[in-house]
Enzyme design. Structure first.
Site, PDB file in Angstrom:
ATOM      1  N   HIS A  55      -3.927  10.788  26.214  1.00 25.26           N
ATOM      2  CA  HIS A  55      -3.518   9.721  25.069  1.00 25.26           C
ATOM      3  C   HIS A  55      -4.437  10.250  23.902  1.00 25.26           C
ATOM      4  CE1 HIS A  55      -2.779   6.524  22.548  1.00 25.26           C
ATOM      5  NE2 HIS A  55      -4.041   5.971  22.682  1.00 25.26           N
ATOM      6  N   HIS A  82     -11.626   6.731  20.477  1.00 23.67           N
ATOM      7  CA  HIS A  82     -11.100   5.396  20.053  1.00 23.67           C
ATOM      8  C   HIS A  82     -10.627   4.165  20.960  1.00 23.67           C
ATOM      9  CE1 HIS A  82      -6.714   6.693  21.109  1.00 23.67           C
ATOM     10  NE2 HIS A  82      -6.441   5.358  20.937  1.00 23.67           N
ATOM     11  N   GLU A  86     -12.844  -0.481  24.058  1.00 25.96           N
ATOM     12  CA  GLU A  86     -11.841  -1.164  24.345  1.00 25.96           C
ATOM     13  C   GLU A  86     -11.619  -1.439  25.897  1.00 25.96           C
ATOM     14  OE1 GLU A  86      -7.993  -1.361  22.452  1.00 25.96           O
ATOM     15  OE2 GLU A  86      -7.517  -3.006  23.206  1.00 25.96           O
ATOM     16  N   ASP A  87     -11.387   0.032  26.510  1.00 23.73           N
ATOM     17  CA  ASP A  87     -10.901   0.017  27.925  1.00 23.73           C
ATOM     18  C   ASP A  87     -11.856   0.404  28.829  1.00 23.73           C
ATOM     19  OD1 ASP A  87      -8.188  -0.599  26.883  1.00 23.73           O
ATOM     20  OD2 ASP A  87      -7.678   1.402  26.506  1.00 23.73           O
ATOM     21  N   ASP A 149      -2.516   6.455  16.870  1.00 23.13           N
ATOM     22  CA  ASP A 149      -2.448   5.862  18.325  1.00 23.13           C
ATOM     23  C   ASP A 149      -1.281   5.345  18.600  1.00 23.13           C
ATOM     24  OD1 ASP A 149      -3.805   4.382  20.389  1.00 23.13           O
ATOM     25  OD2 ASP A 149      -3.534   2.766  19.054  1.00 23.13           O
ATOM     26  N   ASP A 268      24.203  11.693   1.299  1.00 26.63           N
ATOM     27  CA  ASP A 268      23.015  12.363   1.399  1.00 26.63           C
ATOM     28  C   ASP A 268      22.399  12.500   2.987  1.00 26.63           C
ATOM     29  OD1 ASP A 268      22.462   9.630   1.357  1.00 26.63           O
ATOM     30  OD2 ASP A 268      21.066  10.006   0.071  1.00 26.63           O
TER      31      ASP A 268
END
Ligand code: MN
Length: 735
Positions: A55, A82, A86-87, A149, A268
């Site tokens: 990821h 990133h 958090e994880d 993300d 269009d």
């Protein structure tokens, strides 16, 4: 951290992407960063079964697409890391130690955004939420990572549980796609919208996709021919340009159909795009197009001369082919194309060694100014408001207990919030809870705080609130209330004073006569006359003289007989009874600090009710106060009330004198508010502020202090106020 890589295949893919697409990025560092991230996420897997770090790599790749050659090492590392904070158990501090402050602050920014979830259906709330996200990220790079993300999570959303899919798709549609749109990042916006449509209305998505597919085949040959003709004509005019077919994205067609148009009318659906190298070539290409086909009236738009507010530039025209079919053509340069697809990201430049935040800020400041220039023509106040708020962080966003998002000026306090909710709530505020905890009213609100106001029916605004409230709105309301309150006080005070002197002078004056006097004194009405008397702008003598025989002064009249004040003592007001005057604010003079038991006198102040002084206070002596401003008062303190008194102690210095004095005071059961002593040579001077219920207790305290060894004097404070004719008697501060 292991030096050999986990997931060598992922690492290799990342490294070759860096080599091909991001020449400025430091490959060794990004490789090491990948290893660090892979080790941190170790055995974690995505719902798809893929290793978690895949990821992070995909997010990095999306940023390559977005920024192309402008991608830099800092951003690549932050993208790879990133989700680490958090994880995993790794902290921001550890990231900072290994990868530097800048990477750490980007990761922290993304982590903070991830903790914010949008759960309202209201459009206005969504707009505020988007602003809060931008304002919280402080750095646009945080938003770049967050959007990348979200895009990858949406691309792989099929692996999630249905309820999660719904929530994420809705949030994507309401928050992240519009945010990308606001920042001009059309490519990401389109994909986010289509992916959320697929989750939120799968049947419509399927049908649309089939019908568009069918029509595409039908039109492909036709459009192919038109494009061939165009390419030949452009070439014949010596123009270098690329000509493409341009499928519209599902979400916008879906919306047109929902707005009531048939698919066949959305002509269009497939358009043609011409991309040139220079701006001038755009207009030349337009000439070629209009030469070849007939333009449809009113369908030409020049967004090059007048860009859209999100920086979009292009020429739009619709033409009629020889077969009678309508085709929409867009013409733009490669630069315009990049801006149209990636918006602010197209303008992102990383300055090596420079202060990035500052640089980026300046850059964005320029960007805002640039748009402001277009603004005169684009007329999109809402958009400007959005950017200003988001990029300059002049505002703060907080939740009500019912999860409504409110927007306030930066620096706002719970009191500002209370007034924003409702004036009534503001007036009755006594306290506030932020995120469940009681906070002082001065607390500075932060993004994402949940604020609850504690109110009481008895509460009312106070002068001090002007120091606490920061927003113009709240301050205006507080000032207004205080002004009204002061005016009402002045009116009742002036009326009572006039009536009292009338009784003493045995004058009978009707309201009508008084109203006439008011007019003569240039007052609008009776009320204004009372107010001016109460505020001391018009003296009682000036008013009453009009009702006396010409040769008699008020003083002579009053001297004729004893004071004949038969009015009963009225209800107590703030611990004292005031004869003849009711409904009045009472303040205790700070110069002499009277306590119950002291002989006192009331002095009518200007605009601040009655001030209570000791009778021996030098500030009330002789001609310092005109007789008509003096009122008789007597104590009526409730038990339990205490009054502050400042005591000045002097004596000869010795060890632990302060402690002994404090002990002596405490032994009388009296509270000490402040205490302090200063020694100079062998003498010492101390100041104690004690809180006593009455004079007898105060005397007990003084005696106890005098008994303490070394003490030579204990005195109550007496201060002379600097006197001017217009003195308010109360302009004495706590010194
Ligand atoms: Mn993520």
């Amino acid at each position: 951290m292991t030096s050999g890589s986990a997931h060598p295949d992922l690492r290799a893919a990342l490294m070759s992407a860096v080599a091909e697409r991001a020449p400025k990025v430091d490959r060794d560092r990004v490789g090491a960063c990948f290893d660090y991230a892979a080790a941190a996420h170790a055995d974690q897997r995505r719902s798809s079964g893929q290793p978690f770090v895949s990821h992070a790599v995909e997010v990095c790749r999306i940023l390559f697409d977005l920024l192309e050659a402008r991608m830099d090492t800092t951003l690549a590392c932050a993208a790879l890391l990133h989700d680490v904070v958090e994880d995993t158990t790794i902290t921001t501090q550890e990231i900072e130690k290994h990868w530097g402050r800048e990477v750490a602050s980007l990761v922290e920014g993304v982590t903070k955004l991830s903790s914010m979830h949008f759960d309202s259906r209201e459009a206005a709330q969504a707009e505020n939420f988007r602003k809060m996200l931008l304002s919280m990220s402080r750095d646009l790079r945080v938003i770049f990572i967050k959007l990348a993300d979200r895009l990858h999570n949406m691309r792989t959303i099929e692996f999630l549980r249905e309820d999660k899919r719904q929530r994420i798709a809705m949030e994507t549609r309401d928050i992240y796609a519009p945010l990308a749109h606001r920042l001009g990042m059309a490519g990401i916006k389109r994909e986010l919208e289509d992916l959320s449509l697929k989750v939120l209305d799968p049947a419509a998505y399927q049908e649309l996709s089939q019908r568009i597919q069918a029509r595409r085949q039908e039109r492909e040959t036709f459009l192919g021919r038109v494009m061939e003709d165009l390419r030949d004509a452009l070439k014949a005019h010596g123009l270098k340009a690329e000509v493409n077919g341009r499928p519209k994205h599902f979400h916008s067609i879906y919306q047109k159909i929902r707005a009531g148009r048939a698919l066949e009318q959305v002509y269009d659906l497939f358009g043609i795009r011409i991309i040139t190298h220079t701006r001038n070539d755009c207009y030349r290409a337009l000439g070629v197009v209009h030469d070849l086909f007939d333009p449809v009236a009113d369908r030409f738009k020049d967004y090059i001369a007048t860009p859209k507010s999100n920086m979009y530039q292009s020429l739009h025209t619709t033409v009629l082919t020889a077969d009678g079919e309508m085709v929409e053509v867009q013409i733009r340069t490669w630069d315009m194309h990049r801006t149209a697809e990636t918006g602010v990201a197209a303008h992102y430049v990383y300055k090596q060694g420079g202060h990035v935040d500052e640089e980026l800020d300046k850059r964005l400041g320029g960007f805002v100014a640039e748009i402001a220039g277009w603004q005169r023509e684009t007329d999109d106040d809402e958009y400007m408001d959005f950017l200003r708020t988001a990029l300059h962080q002049e505002e703060v966003f907080v939740y009500t207990p019912r999860r409504e998002l409110k927007r306030l000026a930066k620096g706002a306090t719970p009191l500002d919030f209370a007034y924003l909710i409702h004036t009534e709530v503001g007036q009755k505020t006594v306290g506030a809870r932020v995120n469940g905890e009681l906070v002082p009213l001065r607390y500075e609100l932060r993004n994402g705080d949940t604020v609850e106001i504690v109110t009481s029916a008895q509460a009312k605004p106070h002068e001090d609130w002007l120091k606490i409230a920061r927003t113009a709105q709240a301050r205006g309301k507080i000032r207004h209330w205080l002004r009204q309150r002061r005016l009402a006080d002045s009116v009742s005070l002036g009326k009572e004073m006039l009536e009292r002197e009338m009784r003493r002078a045995r004058l009978r004056i009707t309201d009508e006569q008084m109203a006439k006097a008011a007019a003569d004194l240039e007052c609008e009405d009776l009320e204004q006359l009372y107010a001016r008397v109460g505020e001391g702008q018009i003296s009682i003598t000036v008013v009453l003289r009009r009702f006396l025989p010409e040769k008699e002064t008020l003083a002579e009249r009053l001297a004729k007989g004893p004071v004949e004040d038969t009015t009963p003592v009225r209800k107590p007001s703030g611990g004292v009874r005031i004869q003849g005057i009711d409904n009045v604010m009472v303040t205790y003079a700070r110069c002499c600090q009277p306590v119950p038991g002291d002989p006192v006198v009331g002095i009518v102040t200007i605009g601040r009710g009655v001030s209570l002084h000791r009778q021996d206070c030098p500030n009330t002596f002789g001609n310092r106060v005109p007789a008509e401003r003096r009122v008789a008062v007597e104590w009526d303190a409730r038990t339990g009330d205490t009054f502050p008194v400042r005591l000045v102690v002097s004596g000869t210095d010795r060890p632990s004198m302060l402690a002994d004095l404090a002990k002596a005071i405490a032994a009388t059961g009296v509270n000490i508010r402040t205490a302090g002593m200063q020694a100079e040579h062998h003498t010492v001077r101390g100041v104690f502020v004690v809180e006593v219920p009455h004079l007898a207790k105060l005397q007990e305290v003084i005696v106890a202090m005098r008994r303490s060894p070394g003490v030579t004097r204990v005195e109550r404070r007496q201060r002379l106020i600097k006197h001017t004719p217009s003195s308010r008697y109360e302009e004495d501060d706590e010194s």
